[in-house]
Design an enzyme around this catalytic site. Sequence first.
Site, PDB file in Angstrom:
ATOM      1  N   GLY A   1      45.044  23.905  38.544  1.00  0.00           N
ATOM      2  CA  GLY A   1      46.208  24.112  37.680  1.00  0.00           C
ATOM      3  C   GLY A   1      46.264  25.455  36.966  1.00  0.00           C
TER       4      GLY A   1
ATOM      5  N   GLY B   1      45.930  28.400  38.409  1.00  0.00           N
ATOM      6  CA  GLY B   1      46.332  29.481  39.313  1.00  0.00           C
ATOM      7  C   GLY B   1      47.727  29.976  38.966  1.00  0.00           C
TER       8      GLY B   1
ATOM      9  N   ILE C   1      38.633  23.934  37.199  1.00  0.00           N
ATOM     10  CA  ILE C   1      37.207  24.014  36.858  1.00  0.00           C
ATOM     11  C   ILE C   1      36.976  25.146  35.859  1.00  0.00           C
ATOM     12  CG2 ILE C   1      36.269  22.963  38.951  1.00  0.00           C
ATOM     13  CD1 ILE C   1      35.851  25.803  40.072  1.00  0.00           C
TER      14      ILE C   1
ATOM     15  N   ASP D   1      36.866  18.855  39.451  1.00  0.00           N
ATOM     16  CA  ASP D   1      36.321  19.634  40.571  1.00  0.00           C
ATOM     17  C   ASP D   1      36.657  18.861  41.851  1.00  0.00           C
ATOM     18  OD1 ASP D   1      34.868  20.911  42.478  1.00  0.00           O
ATOM     19  OD2 ASP D   1      32.909  20.686  41.482  1.00  0.00           O
ATOM     20  N   ILE D   2      37.538  19.432  42.664  1.00  0.00           N
ATOM     21  CA  ILE D   2      37.981  18.701  43.860  1.00  0.00           C
ATOM     22  C   ILE D   2      36.864  18.521  44.887  1.00  0.00           C
ATOM     23  CG2 ILE D   2      40.438  19.280  43.688  1.00  0.00           C
ATOM     24  CD1 ILE D   2      39.511  21.316  46.120  1.00  0.00           C
TER      25      ILE D   2
ATOM     26  N   TYR E   1      42.373  30.918  55.598  1.00  0.00           N
ATOM     27  CA  TYR E   1      43.437  30.342  54.743  1.00  0.00           C
ATOM     28  C   TYR E   1      44.495  29.663  55.614  1.00  0.00           C
ATOM     29  CZ  TYR E   1      47.408  30.540  51.401  1.00  0.00           C
ATOM     30  OH  TYR E   1      48.471  30.260  50.586  1.00  0.00           O
TER      31      TYR E   1
HETATM   32  C1  AKB Z   1      48.964  34.917  50.064  1.00  0.00           C
HETATM   33  O1  AKB Z   1      49.456  36.055  50.120  1.00  0.00           O
HETATM   34  O2  AKB Z   1      47.856  34.621  50.513  1.00  0.00           O
HETATM   35  C2  AKB Z   1      49.812  33.829  49.441  1.00  0.00           C
HETATM   36  C3  AKB Z   1      50.641  33.166  50.477  1.00  0.00           C
HETATM   37  C4  AKB Z   1      51.834  33.823  51.027  1.00  0.00           C
HETATM   38  O3  AKB Z   1      50.346  32.071  50.856  1.00  0.00           O
HETATM   39  N1  AKB Z   1      50.626  34.387  48.409  1.00  0.00           N
END
Ligand code: AKB
Length: 332
Positions: free
Chosen positions: A27, A29, A53, A70-71, A159
């Site tokens: 939360g 971020g 956290i 903590d997830i 990601y």
């Molecule tokens: C990133 O740039 O990593 C993020 C996204 C677009 O998911 N802002």
Amino acid sequence: RQVASDASFHSVSFSESDHPRVLITGGLGQLGVGLAKLLRKRFGKNNVILSDIRKPADNVFYSGPFIYADILDYKNLREIVVNNRITWLFHYSALLSAVGEANVPLARAVNITGLHNVLDIAAEHNLRLFVPSTIGAFGPTSPRDPTPDLCIQRPRTIYGVSKVHAELMGEYYHYRYGLDFRCLRYPGIISADSQPGGGTTDYAVQIFHDAMKTGKFQCNLKPDTRLPMMYIDDCLKATLGVMEAPAEALSMRTYNISAMSFTPEELAQEVQKHVPELQVTYNVDEVRQAIADSWPMNFDDRNARRDWGWKHDYDLPELVTTMFSFLGSDSR
Ligand code: AKB
């Protein structure tokens, strides 16, 4: 540790007339505090628990319930859900694209193992679960202009891989167990009172701060790098919109949402209408540039607009004017 059986899933039904009891993970971020503010207005201050956290700033701590979560600690998360009778969970904990490449093991743990914990707890406790995905869930073999909801997804970042995994796992739990999973693919999000951390689209937030502070901005992407972007209020409106949509309106469980697309050069020109003296130079970060070059340039969000009435309010000029009125340049 157990995963809910098919039967237990349908035994408790969420009553729409009650306000949901909300937990937001990750939360602190870029998005959580703004989301908590919006949801508290709608559902009442004490029905929305922000968690992270990290230690919150005083103003965040005193603006409503905050809890350590903590997830990666399954029991800790389950205890919070049970003790607070949580019914909706917004799962914002994640490492973003650039920072994920710098620490793949941590990104894998937070973005994948953490998601598994959240999915199991959401399934076990019959929660409505929102997980954000991203333009980063696409890759160089996806159609980039525009990018539809359903197409090839072969991202080349941890990601992106973790977000495709989240989309697929959430949808699998939905079809297999009936989990009420809802997911939006966010563009780069631009906000005035919170900072992104470690993303590829972060430049589009930084330019406003640097324009105000020093009148100089060094951009880490090439001037013609086109990416989908969105003002935070639109992003939060979409998030609440998809969570409140009746289940029968949702023909899919993962939707693209879009508002605008621009390049650093186009953003700089718009910013210069407010700060004419702004000097922009380019010092390309190869990691970020390679990531951006593999991402969508324009996002096709027709399904979200058709199914649950998504509509953005902010285009580029309104975005820039709003950012500066928040950051106070108009009073300089
Ligand atoms: C990133 O740039 O990593 C993020 C996204 C677009 O998911 N802002």
